[in-house]
Write an enzyme that holds these catalytic residues in place. Structure first.
Site, PDB file in Angstrom:
ATOM      1  N   SER A  36      42.199  12.572  19.650  1.00 43.14           N
ATOM      2  CA  SER A  36      40.879  12.032  19.372  1.00 43.14           C
ATOM      3  C   SER A  36      40.227  11.520  20.668  1.00 43.14           C
ATOM      4  O   SER A  36      40.078  12.268  21.623  1.00 43.14           O
ATOM      5  CB  SER A  36      40.969  10.937  18.310  1.00 43.14           C
ATOM      6  OG  SER A  36      39.695  10.606  17.808  1.00 43.14           O
ATOM      7  N   ASP A 135      37.830  18.204   9.752  1.00 48.97           N
ATOM      8  CA  ASP A 135      37.603  17.228  10.815  1.00 48.97           C
ATOM      9  C   ASP A 135      36.261  17.526  11.473  1.00 48.97           C
ATOM     10  O   ASP A 135      36.010  18.668  11.869  1.00 48.97           O
ATOM     11  CB  ASP A 135      38.734  17.325  11.847  1.00 48.97           C
ATOM     12  CG  ASP A 135      38.634  16.289  12.956  1.00 48.97           C
ATOM     13  OD1 ASP A 135      37.620  15.565  13.025  1.00 48.97           O
ATOM     14  OD2 ASP A 135      39.582  16.216  13.762  1.00 48.97           O
ATOM     15  N   HIS A 165      41.417  14.740  10.457  1.00 46.60           N
ATOM     16  CA  HIS A 165      41.481  14.058  11.748  1.00 46.60           C
ATOM     17  C   HIS A 165      42.606  13.016  11.738  1.00 46.60           C
ATOM     18  O   HIS A 165      42.811  12.314  10.749  1.00 46.60           O
ATOM     19  CB  HIS A 165      40.148  13.357  12.019  1.00 46.60           C
ATOM     20  CG  HIS A 165      40.055  12.747  13.364  1.00 46.60           C
ATOM     21  ND1 HIS A 165      39.693  13.463  14.482  1.00 46.60           N
ATOM     22  CD2 HIS A 165      40.274  11.478  13.796  1.00 46.60           C
ATOM     23  CE1 HIS A 165      39.687  12.679  15.532  1.00 46.60           C
ATOM     24  NE2 HIS A 165      40.039  11.466  15.155  1.00 46.60           N
TER      25      HIS A 165
END
Length: 265
Positions: A36, A135, A165
């Site tokens: 991320s 995501d 995610h």
């Protein structure tokens, strides 16, 4: 807020490059990894290291990174209400991290925010980019993989079906090896080569993996751990969603990293 996280990560990478031998590692075999926002910082570190002439990096492991910054991509629209990361959460993170920055023109973002905007991506280390079907960042990672390949960088991209995610962290909740197994079955990027040798070096500790946390705070000192795994959220918030971090967090994520590197390259 930006650019503090970038500068912290760069300072950490430079320190590891200078002290790798003290950690029992090879300064010529350093990798960066993150997921991320940590994937974003890792991609930025790879770009900075190339432009600065070091520390030399042999690999970048990027799970669902932000690298392009185009919020008009289909995945952002399709997953506006996705689990874990949705439009509201994304907007909140961007407000905290990039206050006052115009995000409507991704091509105008600085490379320390969107490494895809670099004049050239040639000469970057081989990359593994993992994305998730559900995501908002799915297309961002896919586009960056496409751009790296176009620049002649050895890259393997795997989009994991059904996942959301943050799926790397879900390894803590899944049956042993499930997530690592999904990564390991994606095949070998022949252009990267030397899969067995790199895997041996990772598992033997000869490769230092600087795992960039989502926040610039690392719970383990580099002097005491070859894999420096940062907390998902600041300790005051708990991991994740207000709960204390399980004790197996760092070793299990470390194992996942080693297995992904060993199997994929």
């Amino acid at each position: 807020p930006f650019p503090a996280g970038v500068e912290d990560a760069w300072a950490a990478l430079q320190w590891v490059g200078e002290h790798a031998a003290e950690l029992g590692g090879d300064p010529n075999r350093i990798a960066v990894a993150g997921d991320s926002a940590g994937g974003n910082l890792s991609a930025v570190m790879a770009l900075r290291a190339r432009d600065a002439g070091g520390p030399p990096l042999v690999f970048q492991l990027l799970w669902y990174p932000v690298a392009v910054g185009d919020r008009s991509a289909p995945s952002f629209i399709e997953n506006a209400d996705a689990y874990i990361l949705n439009r509201d959460v994304t907007n909140a993170f961007l407000t905290w991290y990039l206050p006052g920055v115009d995000l409507d023109d991704p091509a105008g973002l600085p490379t320390d925010v969107a490494p895809a905007n670099a004049e050239s991506l040639a000469g970057l280390p081989p990359a593994y980019i993992g994305t998730a079907e559900h995501d908002p960042l799915r297309d961002d990672g896919a586009k960056y993989a496409e751009m790296l390949a176009g620049a002649g960088v050895a890259v393997q991209h795997s989009n994991e079906p059904t996942l959301v995610h943050g799926f790397v962290s879900l390894a803590l909740l899944a049956a042993g090896g499930t997530i690592a197994g999904s990564l390991s079955q994606t095949g070998t990027n022949k252009a990267a080569g030397q899969r067995t040798e790199l895997g041996r070096r990772v598992t033997s500790g000869q490769v230092l993996a600087v795992v960039v946390p989502r926040f610039p705070a690392c719970e383990e000192r580099a002097s005491t751990a070859r894999l420096c795994i940062g907390s998902r959220f600041p300790s005051s918030l708990g991991w994740p969603w207000g709960k204390a971090a399980p004790p197996p967090l760092r070793p299990r994520v470390g194992t996942l990293l080693a297995r992904a590197l060993t199997t994929s390259y």
